[in-house]
Design an enzyme around this catalytic site. Structure first.
Site, short mmCIF file in Angstrom:
data_model
loop_
_atom_site.label_atom_id
_atom_site.label_comp_id
_atom_site.label_asym_id
_atom_site.label_seq_id
_atom_site.Cartn_x
_atom_site.Cartn_y
_atom_site.Cartn_z
NE ARG A 186 -4.15 -1.58 0.11
CZ ARG A 186 -5.25 -1.82 0.84
NH1 ARG A 186 -5.57 -1.00 1.81
NH2 ARG A 186 -6.02 -2.83 0.55
NE ARG B 275 -6.95 4.86 2.52
CZ ARG B 275 -7.71 3.91 3.04
NH1 ARG B 275 -8.97 4.14 3.34
NH2 ARG B 275 -7.21 2.72 3.29
NE ARG C 160 -9.36 9.11 -2.20
CZ ARG C 160 -9.52 8.85 -0.91
NH1 ARG C 160 -9.50 7.60 -0.48
NH2 ARG C 160 -9.70 9.82 -0.04
CG ASP D 212 -8.81 -3.28 -4.44
OD1 ASP D 212 -8.21 -2.68 -3.53
OD2 ASP D 212 -9.60 -4.22 -4.23
CE1 TYR E 122 -12.80 -7.92 1.52
CE2 TYR E 122 -11.21 -9.49 0.66
CZ TYR E 122 -11.53 -8.47 1.54
OH TYR E 122 -10.61 -8.01 2.45
O1 CP3 Z 1 -0.04 -1.83 -2.45
C1 CP3 Z 1 -0.27 -0.92 -3.28
O2 CP3 Z 1 0.12 0.26 -3.11
C2 CP3 Z 1 -0.95 -1.29 -4.58
C3 CP3 Z 1 -2.38 -1.15 -4.64
C4 CP3 Z 1 -3.27 -2.07 -3.84
C5 CP3 Z 1 -4.49 -1.63 -3.28
N1 CP3 Z 1 -5.14 -2.72 -2.79
C6 CP3 Z 1 -4.97 -0.25 -3.29
C7 CP3 Z 1 -6.05 0.14 -2.36
C8 CP3 Z 1 -3.15 -3.43 -3.59
C9 CP3 Z 1 -2.02 -4.39 -3.89
C10 CP3 Z 1 -4.36 -3.83 -2.94
C11 CP3 Z 1 -4.66 -5.23 -2.55
C12 CP3 Z 1 -5.88 -5.51 -1.78
N2 CP3 Z 1 -7.10 -4.94 -1.88
C13 CP3 Z 1 -5.97 -6.55 -0.82
C14 CP3 Z 1 -4.86 -7.51 -0.46
C15 CP3 Z 1 -3.85 -6.89 0.42
C16 CP3 Z 1 -4.29 -6.70 1.84
O3 CP3 Z 1 -4.43 -5.53 2.23
O4 CP3 Z 1 -4.45 -7.69 2.55
C17 CP3 Z 1 -7.27 -6.54 -0.32
C18 CP3 Z 1 -7.82 -7.47 0.74
C19 CP3 Z 1 -7.99 -5.53 -1.01
C20 CP3 Z 1 -9.42 -5.18 -0.88
C21 CP3 Z 1 -9.62 -3.81 -0.38
N3 CP3 Z 1 -9.29 -2.68 -1.08
C22 CP3 Z 1 -10.17 -3.41 0.85
C23 CP3 Z 1 -10.66 -4.38 1.93
C24 CP3 Z 1 -10.16 -2.03 0.88
C25 CP3 Z 1 -10.74 -1.15 1.95
C26 CP3 Z 1 -9.87 -1.06 3.14
C27 CP3 Z 1 -9.01 0.17 3.05
O5 CP3 Z 1 -7.79 0.08 3.28
O6 CP3 Z 1 -9.59 1.24 2.79
C28 CP3 Z 1 -9.56 -1.56 -0.32
C29 CP3 Z 1 -9.32 -0.18 -0.71
C30 CP3 Z 1 -7.98 0.20 -1.23
N4 CP3 Z 1 -7.19 -0.55 -2.04
C31 CP3 Z 1 -7.32 1.45 -0.99
C32 CP3 Z 1 -6.11 1.41 -1.70
C33 CP3 Z 1 -5.09 2.51 -1.81
C34 CP3 Z 1 -7.88 2.59 -0.17
C35 CP3 Z 1 -8.99 3.21 -0.96
C36 CP3 Z 1 -8.99 4.73 -0.93
O7 CP3 Z 1 -8.07 5.37 -1.45
O8 CP3 Z 1 -9.97 5.27 -0.41
#
Ligand code: CP3
Length: 343
Positions: free
Chosen positions: A25, A29, A38, A75, A152
């Site tokens: 990540r 944010r 964003r 994602d 999911y």
């Molecule tokens: O790592 C990186 O920088 C690359 C991008 C990336 C994102 N999600 C961006 C993201 C990667 C590799 C993921 C993988 C992802 N997404 C996983 C596996 C990794 C882990 O965290 O265990 C999972 C389970 C998801 C599903 C997901 N996406 C959830 C549950 C959420 C909400 C929780 C949260 O952190 O807000 C997201 C949103 C998400 N994916 C964000 C980002 C930057 C935040 C969204 C935003 O900007 O508002």
């Protein structure tokens, strides 16, 4: 040819004097420039599907910190969407999807080979990045592993214990198996196309592997990974894979041995001394600093970073966190961590 990218060299089993480093990540944010981009895109999902902007946020942490790897901005839930599930994000809560509860729900999903139309912008993001990254930076593509994506798709949201997915697994195994198969095939398609578009390494996120009951670990974590890797390597022999069976505990060793992944991403709970002894002979290890230390900084961050550097010294190793960096992390603490790693 000697490998000029330290992350690829580490994945080949060559220990680096200074370990390559990136963060899960890392585009996110906690960075003001991410929040700005964003907002420009409109929403998180629109950002994922806007190649120029998705490439921009992928590059932001590379410019700011000079990480050794850039991970594609996308994602894991884009695959369910490409299979025909509805997907939206509720601010402050997380993802929501239409649910899979029956054979009729399964029948509404698209065939795996038809995911590319929806995912085409992601491939375009990778092509842009391939031309824009510094020569020493490795480009990582990724996908969710079938079990994690299924949790999911079945529940329609994140849950603490994946009970809806486990219920379907026990109660309607034929529906559950059909879903795992569909995601497995779609994920293979997706990762092959990511490498076609420029990804040099792919990471498979099985973020909820730890919620699988022990007797099911082989069938729903290892076997789908093996099928994906077989298809990926048929199309792209030798492309390195990092597996992340988060929460797998003692099954980390089984996973490494049976999948043959080049890289094994350790979650925060794994003891580095145990990993160095038991897992290091099996794969290049990656991890596993507690993300909370990126919020705290100071001496605890310095000590945590040094503990990992010492545990994995002389071994093929990629420095990373044990899970994603959180929105409340301080960007200055990332610099502090890098200073300890790079001197
Ligand atoms: O790592 C990186 O920088 C690359 C991008 C990336 C994102 N999600 C961006 C993201 C990667 C590799 C993921 C993988 C992802 N997404 C996983 C596996 C990794 C882990 O965290 O265990 C999972 C389970 C998801 C599903 C997901 N996406 C959830 C549950 C959420 C909400 C929780 C949260 O952190 O807000 C997201 C949103 C998400 N994916 C964000 C980002 C930057 C935040 C969204 C935003 O900007 O508002």
């Amino acid at each position: 040819m000697t490998e000029t990218k330290t992350l690829l060299a580490a994945l080949k089993g060559e220990a680096q004097a200074v370990p390559p480093v990136w963060m899960m990540r890392q585009a996110g944010r906690y960075l003001p420039e991410y929040r700005e981009t964003r907002a420009r895109a409109g929403s998180f999902l629109e950002l994922c599907y806007a190649p120029e902007l998705a490439a921009e946020v992928t590059l932001q942490p590379i410019r700011r910190y000079g990480f050794d790897a850039a991970i594609l901005f996308a994602d894991i839930l884009l695959v369910p969407q490409a299979l025909g599930a509805d997907l939206w994000f509720v601010t402050g809560e997380g993802p929501r999807l239409s649910t899979i509860e029956s054979a009729a729900d399964m029948a509404r999903l698209r065939p795996a080979a038809e995911v590319h139309e929806t995912l085409a912008p992601v491939y375009e993001t990778l092509r842009i990045l391939k031309g824009a990254l510094p020569a020493e930076t490795t480009l990582i593509g990724f996908a969710g592993a079938p079990w994690t994506v299924a949790t999911y798709m079945i529940a329609g949201r994140g849950t603490p214990d994946q009970a809806p997915a486990r219920r379907l697994m026990y109660g309607q195994p034929e529906v559950f198996d059909a879903l795992i198969d569909r995601i497995t095939e779609a994920t293979a398609e997706y990762l092959i196309a990511q490498v076609d578009a420029g990804a040099e390494v792919v990471k498979l996120f099985d973020s909820w592997a730890g919620a699988l009951p022990g007797p099911m670990f082989r069938r729903y974590c290892i076997e789908p990974a093996l099928r994906i890797l077989a298809r990926l390597h048929e199309a792209h022999p030798g492309v390195p894979v990092i597996g992340f069976p988060r929460g797998a505990g003692g099954n980390y060793a089984t996973y490494a041995r049976e999948t043959g992944v080049e890289g094994l991403a350790l979650d925060t709970s794994v003891d580095p001394a145990w990993a160095a002894r038991e897992l290091s002979p099996l794969a290049c290890l990656q991890g596993n600093l507690d993300p909370l230390l990126m919020v705290l900084g100071g001496d605890p961050l310095e000590r945590g970073t040094r503990t990992l550097l010492e545990a994995f010294a002389g071994k093929p190793y990629i420095f990373n966190l044990g899970h994603g960096i959180t929105p409340d992390a301080d960007p200055a603490h990332v610099e502090q961590m890098l200073k300890v790693i790079r001197g």
